[in-house]
Scaffold this motif. Sequence first.
Motif, PDB file in Angstrom:
ATOM      1  N   UNK A  74      39.833  43.129  40.269  1.00 60.41           N
ATOM      2  CA  UNK A  74      39.470  44.096  41.311  1.00 60.41           C
ATOM      3  C   UNK A  74      39.063  45.473  40.770  1.00 60.41           C
ATOM      4  N   UNK A  75      39.597  46.005  39.661  1.00 60.65           N
ATOM      5  CA  UNK A  75      39.108  47.300  39.168  1.00 60.65           C
ATOM      6  C   UNK A  75      37.669  47.276  38.665  1.00 60.65           C
ATOM      7  N   UNK A  76      37.113  46.103  38.421  1.00 58.67           N
ATOM      8  CA  UNK A  76      35.739  46.017  37.926  1.00 58.67           C
ATOM      9  C   UNK A  76      34.701  46.224  39.028  1.00 58.67           C
ATOM     10  N   UNK A  77      35.134  46.247  40.275  1.00 59.18           N
ATOM     11  CA  UNK A  77      34.201  46.398  41.384  1.00 59.18           C
ATOM     12  C   UNK A  77      33.902  45.091  42.087  1.00 59.18           C
ATOM     13  N   UNK A  78      34.417  44.013  41.564  1.00 55.03           N
ATOM     14  CA  UNK A  78      34.246  42.711  42.199  1.00 55.03           C
ATOM     15  C   UNK A  78      35.400  42.515  43.174  1.00 55.03           C
ATOM     16  N   UNK A  79      35.124  42.149  44.420  1.00 58.25           N
ATOM     17  CA  UNK A  79      36.206  41.944  45.384  1.00 58.25           C
ATOM     18  C   UNK A  79      37.162  40.855  44.919  1.00 58.25           C
ATOM     19  N   UNK A  80      38.467  41.052  45.106  1.00 61.08           N
ATOM     20  CA  UNK A  80      39.436  40.048  44.653  1.00 61.08           C
ATOM     21  C   UNK A  80      39.298  38.705  45.372  1.00 61.08           C
ATOM     22  N   UNK A 158      27.898  39.714  36.665  1.00 65.31           N
ATOM     23  CA  UNK A 158      28.576  39.733  37.961  1.00 65.31           C
ATOM     24  C   UNK A 158      29.084  41.133  38.293  1.00 65.31           C
ATOM     25  N   UNK A 159      29.646  41.815  37.317  1.00 67.32           N
ATOM     26  CA  UNK A 159      30.136  43.189  37.529  1.00 67.32           C
ATOM     27  C   UNK A 159      28.985  44.105  37.908  1.00 67.32           C
ATOM     28  N   UNK A 160      27.903  44.040  37.145  1.00 68.84           N
ATOM     29  CA  UNK A 160      26.744  44.902  37.424  1.00 68.84           C
ATOM     30  C   UNK A 160      26.159  44.582  38.798  1.00 68.84           C
ATOM     31  N   UNK A 161      26.028  43.298  39.115  1.00 75.51           N
ATOM     32  CA  UNK A 161      25.458  42.915  40.409  1.00 75.51           C
ATOM     33  C   UNK A 161      26.287  43.410  41.583  1.00 75.51           C
ATOM     34  N   UNK A 162      27.612  43.230  41.531  1.00 75.82           N
ATOM     35  CA  UNK A 162      28.463  43.681  42.642  1.00 75.82           C
ATOM     36  C   UNK A 162      28.488  45.203  42.763  1.00 75.82           C
ATOM     37  N   UNK A 163      28.460  45.883  41.626  1.00 72.98           N
ATOM     38  CA  UNK A 163      28.433  47.349  41.685  1.00 72.98           C
ATOM     39  C   UNK A 163      27.091  47.883  42.171  1.00 72.98           C
ATOM     40  N   UNK A 165      25.352  46.350  44.397  1.00 73.90           N
ATOM     41  CA  UNK A 165      25.402  46.111  45.843  1.00 73.90           C
ATOM     42  C   UNK A 165      26.095  47.268  46.577  1.00 73.90           C
ATOM     43  N   UNK A 166      27.057  47.882  45.920  1.00 75.13           N
ATOM     44  CA  UNK A 166      27.740  49.037  46.548  1.00 75.13           C
ATOM     45  C   UNK A 166      26.768  50.184  46.792  1.00 75.13           C
ATOM     46  N   UNK A 167      25.748  50.297  45.946  1.00 73.83           N
ATOM     47  CA  UNK A 167      24.775  51.375  46.080  1.00 73.83           C
ATOM     48  C   UNK A 167      23.732  51.108  47.164  1.00 73.83           C
ATOM     49  N   UNK A 168      23.601  49.860  47.575  1.00 80.13           N
ATOM     50  CA  UNK A 168      22.570  49.498  48.557  1.00 80.13           C
ATOM     51  C   UNK A 168      23.053  49.673  49.963  1.00 80.13           C
TER      52      UNK A 168
END
Length: 168
Positions: A74-80, A158-163, A165-168
């Motif tokens: 979860x700290x990586x930005x990926x939902x648990x 996966x980390x980069x992709x989910x993070x 998505x937070x910006x979009x």
Amino acid sequence: MTLYIVPAIFLGVLVLSLLRRKDAYAAFVRGAGAALELMAGVLPFLVAVMVACELFRTSGAAAAFSRIVAPVISPTGIPPELTELLLLRPLSGAGSLSVLENIYSSFGTDTFVGRCASVVYGSSETVFYVSAIYFSGSEIKRLRYAIPLALVASFIGNIVGCNLLRLM
């Protein structure tokens, strides 16, 4: 345009074989025979990977392990909620598709968790499946760094992709 690509390649190969005076049919038959030999050699590896993946998922080990790993992810930005998907995606395409469907039905497709699950599924690869297929048919037998690097690269993606998505 894309409708014509395969016939154009087919005709191009036939024209090239005629120009070089090669027997295209004999070459095709030899290639088909080699493909059958490759499939016979790869099949045991493929069955082993598929059985191991299904056992991992249906035994509940994947769900239990994902609960243990969730606080680390979860700290990586990926939902648990995606830990089971992250664990199964490198192992099995069908198993991870089933987990993806469960995520969609639980959280929806337009939520952050659903969109992030789509990114994880679409941007990662079934590393062990692909490795079993490709390396069983090649001369390479020492896979010292190939699988760990593929897993790390997939997880970073996966980390980069989910993070993103937070910006979009």
